[in-house]
Motif scaffolding. Structure first.
Motif, PDB file in Angstrom:
ATOM      1  N   ALA A 258     -27.235 -14.057  34.988  1.00 43.78           N
ATOM      2  CA  ALA A 258     -25.939 -14.572  35.453  1.00 43.78           C
ATOM      3  C   ALA A 258     -26.087 -15.997  35.986  1.00 43.78           C
ATOM      4  CB  ALA A 258     -25.351 -13.649  36.520  1.00 43.78           C
ATOM      5  N   CYS A 259     -27.151 -16.253  36.736  1.00 46.27           N
ATOM      6  CA  CYS A 259     -27.381 -17.605  37.265  1.00 46.27           C
ATOM      7  C   CYS A 259     -27.679 -18.589  36.141  1.00 46.27           C
ATOM      8  CB  CYS A 259     -28.529 -17.598  38.268  1.00 46.27           C
ATOM      9  SG  CYS A 259     -28.163 -16.777  39.826  1.00 46.27           S
ATOM     10  N   ALA A 260     -28.501 -18.189  35.180  1.00 46.31           N
ATOM     11  CA  ALA A 260     -28.813 -19.073  34.058  1.00 46.31           C
ATOM     12  C   ALA A 260     -27.542 -19.420  33.284  1.00 46.31           C
ATOM     13  CB  ALA A 260     -29.843 -18.419  33.145  1.00 46.31           C
ATOM     14  N   ASN A 261     -26.651 -18.451  33.140  1.00 47.22           N
ATOM     15  CA  ASN A 261     -25.377 -18.695  32.470  1.00 47.22           C
ATOM     16  C   ASN A 261     -24.537 -19.706  33.253  1.00 47.22           C
ATOM     17  OD1 ASN A 261     -23.738 -17.786  30.132  1.00 47.22           O
ATOM     18  ND2 ASN A 261     -22.295 -17.258  31.753  1.00 47.22           N
ATOM     19  N   ALA A 262     -24.502 -19.562  34.575  1.00 46.85           N
ATOM     20  CA  ALA A 262     -23.744 -20.504  35.416  1.00 46.85           C
ATOM     21  C   ALA A 262     -24.343 -21.904  35.342  1.00 46.85           C
ATOM     22  CB  ALA A 262     -23.715 -20.014  36.863  1.00 46.85           C
ATOM     23  N   VAL A 263     -25.672 -21.995  35.322  1.00 47.15           N
ATOM     24  CA  VAL A 263     -26.325 -23.300  35.234  1.00 47.15           C
ATOM     25  C   VAL A 263     -26.000 -23.959  33.900  1.00 47.15           C
ATOM     26  CG1 VAL A 263     -28.576 -24.440  35.033  1.00 47.15           C
ATOM     27  CG2 VAL A 263     -28.171 -22.801  36.880  1.00 47.15           C
ATOM     28  N   GLU A 264     -26.063 -23.181  32.821  1.00 47.76           N
ATOM     29  CA  GLU A 264     -25.861 -23.759  31.493  1.00 47.76           C
ATOM     30  C   GLU A 264     -24.393 -24.032  31.169  1.00 47.76           C
ATOM     31  OE1 GLU A 264     -26.885 -22.940  26.804  1.00 47.76           O
ATOM     32  OE2 GLU A 264     -27.933 -21.802  28.352  1.00 47.76           O
ATOM     33  N   HIS A 265     -23.504 -23.116  31.549  1.00 49.22           N
ATOM     34  CA  HIS A 265     -22.107 -23.210  31.106  1.00 49.22           C
ATOM     35  C   HIS A 265     -21.104 -23.392  32.237  1.00 49.22           C
ATOM     36  CE1 HIS A 265     -23.491 -21.812  27.214  1.00 49.22           C
ATOM     37  NE2 HIS A 265     -24.064 -20.775  27.798  1.00 49.22           N
ATOM     38  N   GLY A 266     -21.552 -23.391  33.481  1.00 47.88           N
ATOM     39  CA  GLY A 266     -20.649 -23.267  34.612  1.00 47.88           C
ATOM     40  C   GLY A 266     -20.056 -24.515  35.197  1.00 47.88           C
ATOM     41  N   GLY A 267     -20.112 -25.644  34.517  1.00 44.51           N
ATOM     42  CA  GLY A 267     -19.520 -26.856  35.060  1.00 44.51           C
ATOM     43  C   GLY A 267     -18.539 -27.465  34.110  1.00 44.51           C
ATOM     44  N   GLY A 268     -17.567 -28.147  34.670  1.00 51.16           N
ATOM     45  CA  GLY A 268     -16.597 -28.849  33.841  1.00 51.16           C
ATOM     46  C   GLY A 268     -17.142 -30.189  33.395  1.00 51.16           C
ATOM     47  N   ALA A 269     -16.411 -30.837  32.559  1.00 51.18           N
ATOM     48  CA  ALA A 269     -16.796 -32.172  32.102  1.00 51.18           C
ATOM     49  C   ALA A 269     -16.798 -33.131  33.274  1.00 51.18           C
ATOM     50  CB  ALA A 269     -15.836 -32.650  31.015  1.00 51.18           C
ATOM     51  N   GLY A 270     -17.758 -34.030  33.286  1.00 51.21           N
ATOM     52  CA  GLY A 270     -17.813 -35.046  34.330  1.00 51.21           C
ATOM     53  C   GLY A 270     -18.274 -34.521  35.672  1.00 51.21           C
ATOM     54  N   GLY A 271     -19.030 -33.416  35.681  1.00 51.76           N
ATOM     55  CA  GLY A 271     -19.483 -32.835  36.939  1.00 51.76           C
ATOM     56  C   GLY A 271     -20.662 -33.577  37.522  1.00 51.76           C
ATOM     57  N   GLY A 272     -20.407 -34.610  38.281  1.00 51.94           N
ATOM     58  CA  GLY A 272     -21.473 -35.372  38.911  1.00 51.94           C
ATOM     59  C   GLY A 272     -22.093 -34.600  40.055  1.00 51.94           C
ATOM     60  N   ALA A 273     -23.147 -35.152  40.653  1.00 49.63           N
ATOM     61  CA  ALA A 273     -23.909 -34.462  41.687  1.00 49.63           C
ATOM     62  C   ALA A 273     -23.058 -34.046  42.878  1.00 49.63           C
ATOM     63  CB  ALA A 273     -25.068 -35.345  42.151  1.00 49.63           C
ATOM     64  N   GLY A 274     -22.023 -34.777  43.216  1.00 51.35           N
ATOM     65  CA  GLY A 274     -21.220 -34.423  44.368  1.00 51.35           C
ATOM     66  C   GLY A 274     -20.009 -33.576  44.042  1.00 51.35           C
ATOM     67  N   SER A 275     -19.802 -33.270  42.776  1.00 53.56           N
ATOM     68  CA  SER A 275     -18.603 -32.524  42.396  1.00 53.56           C
ATOM     69  C   SER A 275     -18.815 -31.025  42.510  1.00 53.56           C
ATOM     70  CB  SER A 275     -18.184 -32.880  40.961  1.00 53.56           C
ATOM     71  OG  SER A 275     -19.071 -32.280  40.048  1.00 53.56           O
ATOM     72  N   ALA A 276     -17.702 -30.290  42.596  1.00 51.26           N
ATOM     73  CA  ALA A 276     -17.766 -28.836  42.677  1.00 51.26           C
ATOM     74  C   ALA A 276     -18.375 -28.237  41.415  1.00 51.26           C
ATOM     75  CB  ALA A 276     -16.370 -28.269  42.915  1.00 51.26           C
ATOM     76  N   SER A 277     -18.205 -28.907  40.276  1.00 47.24           N
ATOM     77  CA  SER A 277     -18.744 -28.365  39.032  1.00 47.24           C
ATOM     78  C   SER A 277     -20.263 -28.499  38.963  1.00 47.24           C
ATOM     79  CB  SER A 277     -18.089 -29.031  37.824  1.00 47.24           C
ATOM     80  OG  SER A 277     -18.427 -30.388  37.757  1.00 47.24           O
ATOM     81  N   ALA A 278     -20.872 -29.209  39.908  1.00 48.56           N
ATOM     82  CA  ALA A 278     -22.318 -29.341  39.938  1.00 48.56           C
ATOM     83  C   ALA A 278     -22.951 -28.201  40.730  1.00 48.56           C
ATOM     84  CB  ALA A 278     -22.714 -30.682  40.553  1.00 48.56           C
ATOM     85  N   ALA A 279     -22.146 -27.185  41.111  1.00 46.57           N
ATOM     86  CA  ALA A 279     -22.650 -26.095  41.930  1.00 46.57           C
ATOM     87  C   ALA A 279     -22.100 -24.760  41.440  1.00 46.57           C
ATOM     88  CB  ALA A 279     -22.255 -26.314  43.393  1.00 46.57           C
ATOM     89  N   TYR A 280     -22.748 -23.695  41.905  1.00 46.63           N
ATOM     90  CA  TYR A 280     -22.253 -22.340  41.684  1.00 46.63           C
ATOM     91  C   TYR A 280     -22.610 -21.516  42.906  1.00 46.63           C
ATOM     92  CZ  TYR A 280     -27.036 -20.918  40.334  1.00 46.63           C
ATOM     93  OH  TYR A 280     -28.380 -20.657  40.314  1.00 46.63           O
ATOM     94  N   GLN A 281     -22.039 -20.328  43.006  1.00 43.42           N
ATOM     95  CA  GLN A 281     -22.235 -19.498  44.182  1.00 43.42           C
ATOM     96  C   GLN A 281     -22.721 -18.120  43.783  1.00 43.42           C
ATOM     97  OE1 GLN A 281     -19.055 -19.626  47.001  1.00 43.42           O
ATOM     98  NE2 GLN A 281     -19.675 -17.735  48.001  1.00 43.42           N
ATOM     99  N   VAL A 282     -23.671 -17.595  44.564  1.00 41.83           N
ATOM    100  CA  VAL A 282     -24.188 -16.239  44.386  1.00 41.83           C
ATOM    101  C   VAL A 282     -23.954 -15.483  45.683  1.00 41.83           C
ATOM    102  CG1 VAL A 282     -26.243 -14.832  43.982  1.00 41.83           C
ATOM    103  CG2 VAL A 282     -25.992 -17.035  42.816  1.00 41.83           C
ATOM    104  N   THR A 283     -23.360 -14.299  45.585  1.00 46.55           N
ATOM    105  CA  THR A 283     -23.156 -13.444  46.745  1.00 46.55           C
ATOM    106  C   THR A 283     -23.689 -12.059  46.414  1.00 46.55           C
ATOM    107  OG1 THR A 283     -21.158 -14.682  47.312  1.00 46.55           O
ATOM    108  CG2 THR A 283     -21.460 -12.562  48.404  1.00 46.55           C
ATOM    109  N   ALA A 284     -24.444 -11.476  47.323  1.00 42.43           N
ATOM    110  CA  ALA A 284     -24.991 -10.132  47.134  1.00 42.43           C
ATOM    111  C   ALA A 284     -24.607  -9.271  48.328  1.00 42.43           C
ATOM    112  CB  ALA A 284     -26.506 -10.181  46.988  1.00 42.43           C
TER     113      ALA A 284
END
Length: 154
Positions: free
Chosen positions: A47-73
């Motif tokens: 699931a994390c690998a999928n988020a890393v590979e596919h989980g950002g929008g276009a133009g997701g720079g280092a400070g953008s929300a698309s440069a991150a994902y969240q995991v909750t357990a």
């Protein structure tokens, strides 16, 4: 007693083993059966690998929300639930379960197996889109406990 934690991670390959190690450490400390822990850690890795590979929008720079994902357990009672949320384009179509992947040419295809693997390793799996805000992969597994486990449900 229950345990929950949440991580906000950068969409970088190095974040995947961090999430996996935290999950494995939590489960070991709580006393979850190692086979169940392993299955959940593999599903989380996918699931994390999928988020890393596919989980950002276009133009997701280092400070953008698309440069991150969240995991909750959540480990609560007899169940563990894990959610991985990203800010990508989401899953194609509206579905809560993923169909079997189409046949591929070549027996060593490297992509397209992760979501199916999560379905095989978990008891309940849900894939959903958050319109304009990404996708969520959530999965549950009934826990088995080692003898003398800290969180074992009687």
């Amino acid at each position: 007693m229950s345990i929950w934690w949440s991580l906000h991670l950068r969409r970088e390959a190095a974040s995947v083993p961090l999430a996996r190690r935290l999950l494995l450490g939590t489960m070991e400390t709580a006393g979850v059966d190692p086979d169940v822990s392993y299955d959940l850690s593999v599903a989380l890795t996918e699931a994390c690998a999928n988020a890393v590979e596919h989980g950002g929008g276009a133009g997701g720079g280092a400070g953008s929300a698309s440069a991150a994902y969240q995991v909750t357990a959540y480990l609560d009672g007899e169940t563990c639930r894990i959610e991985v949320t990203d800010s990508g384009p989401g899953f194609p179509g509206r579905r809560t379960r993923r169909a079997a992947p189409p046949a591929r040419t070549g027996c060593l295809a490297e992509h397209g197996r992760g979501l199916g693997l999560i379905e095989q390793l978990a008891d309940h799996v849900h894939f959903r889109n958050r319109p304009g805000r990404g996708a969520v992969v959530s999965f549950d597994k009934i826990l088995k406990w080692r003898e003398g486990a800290l969180l074992k449900v009687s």
